[in-house]
Design a protein around this motif. Structure first.
Motif, PDB file in Angstrom:
ATOM      1  N   GLU A  22       0.888  -1.168   0.000  1.00  0.00           N
ATOM      2  CA  GLU A  22       0.000   0.000   0.000  1.00  0.00           C
ATOM      3  C   GLU A  22       0.921   1.210   0.000  1.00  0.00           C
ATOM      4  O   GLU A  22       1.634   1.454   0.975  1.00  0.00           O
ATOM      5  N   ASP A 218       3.160   0.716   3.162  1.00  0.00           N
ATOM      6  CA  ASP A 218       2.849  -0.309   4.143  1.00  0.00           C
ATOM      7  C   ASP A 218       3.131  -1.643   3.455  1.00  0.00           C
ATOM      8  O   ASP A 218       2.656  -1.875   2.338  1.00  0.00           O
ATOM      9  N   ARG A 234      -1.409 -12.215   7.189  1.00  0.00           N
ATOM     10  CA  ARG A 234      -0.371 -11.237   6.852  1.00  0.00           C
ATOM     11  C   ARG A 234       0.009 -10.380   8.048  1.00  0.00           C
ATOM     12  O   ARG A 234      -0.798 -10.101   8.923  1.00  0.00           O
ATOM     13  N   GLU A 236       1.556  -6.483   8.666  1.00  0.00           N
ATOM     14  CA  GLU A 236       1.557  -5.246   7.893  1.00  0.00           C
ATOM     15  C   GLU A 236       2.542  -4.276   8.532  1.00  0.00           C
ATOM     16  O   GLU A 236       2.292  -3.756   9.615  1.00  0.00           O
ATOM     17  N   LYS A 238       4.155  -0.834   8.749  1.00  0.00           N
ATOM     18  CA  LYS A 238       3.610   0.468   8.364  1.00  0.00           C
ATOM     19  C   LYS A 238       4.685   1.486   7.993  1.00  0.00           C
ATOM     20  O   LYS A 238       5.749   1.533   8.610  1.00  0.00           O
ATOM     21  N   LYS A 287      -4.370  -6.254  14.711  1.00  0.00           N
ATOM     22  CA  LYS A 287      -5.314  -5.674  13.772  1.00  0.00           C
ATOM     23  C   LYS A 287      -6.158  -6.799  13.194  1.00  0.00           C
ATOM     24  O   LYS A 287      -5.651  -7.874  12.931  1.00  0.00           O
TER      25      LYS A 287
HETATM   26 MG   LIG Z   1      -2.945  -1.344   5.208  1.00  0.00          MG
END
Ligand SMILES: [Mg+2]
Ligand SMILES: Nc1ncnc2c1ncn2[C@@H]1O[C@H](COP(=O)(O)OP(=O)(O)OP(=O)(O)O)[C@@H](O)[C@H]1O
Ligand SMILES: [Mg+2]
Length: 498
Positions: A22, A218, A234, A236, A238, A287
């Motif tokens: 991302e 990300d 996954r 992630e 950041k 998350k």
């Molecule tokens: Mg993300």
């Protein structure tokens, strides 16, 4: 606590890595996404504000048309479907750097969807990265944690917030899960990021300076046992803000997750961060996909209507894309694939192009930027662009060489002078009197003296043994302080001997 890692080669033999990127790209519009506040890097904190960027009650956002056009340009470059109707949505969460308590983003109706980006790998092959979406959103402000015992965040006793960045337009480019990358996952991610940077720069929509945070990613990584399995969980990582950091994050996460899984553990779906100092990722916040941002259409903004005519108008003005440009320049410059790769790796494409435009040959320009000047930049720890020498300067030095006014040695001295801030090449040449001795009288006198001083060498040369010629040229060079033209000297010597 140091985490267990599996050897990379073993990890990619046992598991199939899948990555997803991302990427946030900050657009270089003059004003913010929803208000006319000016954007300038490095301004005094909290000076680039309006009621809208502070989220004050009663203020209403108005979309920046340039930002939308920039998004369309990127959509075209990434072969996306550009939605006729797209919509802004509120992504609700609380953090002190965000004055509104929601980010204005796009959710189920992004402007750009479903595209791809072809990236070239080190071995010359092309890998197609599938793009899920490229949507428009605004940035948050910036917190600085200060005070405390040692200045670290844990020790901070208070935070400062700067809202200058709040409301700056971003495009978030989200890849689909990238499958089939295998052991080349990190290489593919690096190539993708560099290609994306080159594209947004070519489009003129972002400065894309990683070190200034104009572009950050990300990095999502998961493993599965085999390519036909469903995707694994996954992690992630950041806001990684360097290409190397992104590549290293992927390698680290593959090794960490492989060790975890093979010990019977499980990968947590969490956000992590890359720590440059320890070269590791560290766990952050757990998350879940159910993370509730309570997205809903922003009632203050109408839907964005992008007509086909509008897209066509933008499409007509699209600049040449980096890969086409590279191929064209390679043809014009007659560089081999290998030479071209060196140029790209040295980030010297623009510099060489400008140097050629200023009158140098391509091979001459390459010789300077990839040789002497790359060494200088490395030694100083700066990029080629940051060196205090311009393509026009380099072209001027090349012209002085071509006209016979400078030899290689004097040219190097001239370049050193320019780098030391002594002025343009012409000025440096004049200041130091660097100029190849053109006066044949003076040169002849120096040659005569060198021959007279070295009767033994003269004998050898006369008998056809040319090896000691270098010694004569050396003597003449010393006598003329390096300002003789070596070819002219050997010509003169031959003439005198016969
Ligand atoms: Mg993300
Ligand atoms: N199992 C997986 N392994 C690796 N990458 C994945 C996996 N599942 C999804 N991805 C990738 O992770 C990224 C998810 O980004 P997306 O913006 O869709 O959601 P998010 O990270 O949940 O939301 P946010 O924008 O709030 O961070 C995409 O690039 C996607 O391709
Ligand atoms: Mg995202």
């Amino acid at each position: 606590m140091a985490e267990k890692l599996m050897k990379f080669s073993e990890a990619v033999k046992r598991f199939d890595p899948v990555i997803g990127l991302e990427t946030h790209v900050e657009l270089c519009t003059n004003t913010k996404l929803f208000c006319p506040a000016h954007i300038e890097f490095g301004g005094e904190p909290n000076t680039q504000l309006t009621p809208v960027s502070l989220g004050l009650p009663g203020s209403l956002p108005v979309i920046n048309e340039t930002a939308v056009d920039f998004a369309i340009k990127l959509g075209l470059a990434l072969h996306c479907e550009i939605a006729e109707w797209s919509q802004f949505a509120r992504k609700n969460y609380f953090y002190p750097d965000m004055p509104r308590d929601y980010q204005i983003s796009q959710y189920d109706k992004p402007t750009n969807g479903n595209g791809y980006l072809d990236v070239e790998l080190d071995d010359g092959s092309i890998f197609r990265v599938p793009i899920e979406r490229a949507h428009i959103e605004d940035d948050a402000g910036k917190n600085t944690h200060v005070g405390g015992a040692d200045g670290r965040i844990e020790g901070a006793d208070h935070s400062l917030v700067d809202y200058n960045r709040a409301g700056v337009p971003l495009i978030e480019i989200v890849t689909k899960p990238i499958e089939g990358a295998g052991e080349r996952a990190a290489e593919i991610a690096g190539a993708y990021m560099r290609t994306l940077r080159d594209i947004v720069r070519a489009l003129g929509i972002s400065h894309a300076r990683m070190e200034q945070g104009n572009m950050r990613a990300d990095v999502n990584v998961s493993l599965r046992n085999k390519p036909t399995d469903p995707l694994g969980t996954r992690s992630e990582t950041k806001n990684v803000n360097s290409f190397r950091g992104i590549e290293k994050t992927i390698v680290y996460e593959i090794r960490r997750q492989a060790a975890l899984l093979s010990d019977g553990g499980e990968v947590l779906q969490e956000t992590r961060h890359w720590d440059e100092a320890s070269q590791t990722t560290a766990g952050g916040r757990l998350k879940t996909d159910a993370d509730d941002y309570r997205y809903f259409p922003d009632p203050d903004l109408v839907m964005l209507h992008i007509t086909k005519e509008h897209i066509d108008r933008i499409a007509k003005d699209m600049p040449e894309m980096p890969r086409e440009r590279r191929n064209r320049l390679q043809g014009e410059w007659k560089f081999s694939d290998l030479e071209m790769r060196d140029v790209i790796n040295a980030d010297a494409l623009d510099l060489i192009e400008d140097t050629v435009k200023a009158g140098a040959t391509a091979s001459g320009a390459k010789k300077w930027w990839l040789g002497e000047l790359s060494r200088e930049a490395n030694a100083k720890g700066v990029s080629l662009e940051e060196l205090p020498i311009t393509p026009a300067d380099v072209a001027e030095v090349e012209k002085l060489i071509a006209s016979g006014k400078l030899n290689d040695k004097l040219a190097k001295k001239t370049v050193s002078g320019v780098l030391a801030g002594e002025g343009t090449p012409d000025e440096v040449v004049k200041k130091h009197g660097y100029e190849v001795v053109q006066d044949t009288g003076a040169l002849e006198a120096a040659v005569d003296k060198a021959l007279a001083d070295n009767p033994d060498i003269v004998e050898k040369l006369k008998s056809g043994n040319m090896k000691p010629m270098g010694a004569i040229i050396g003597a003449v060079m010393r006598a003329t302080k390096g300002q003789a033209d070596a070819k002219a000297v050997s010509g003169l010597v031959m003439k005198k001997l016969h």
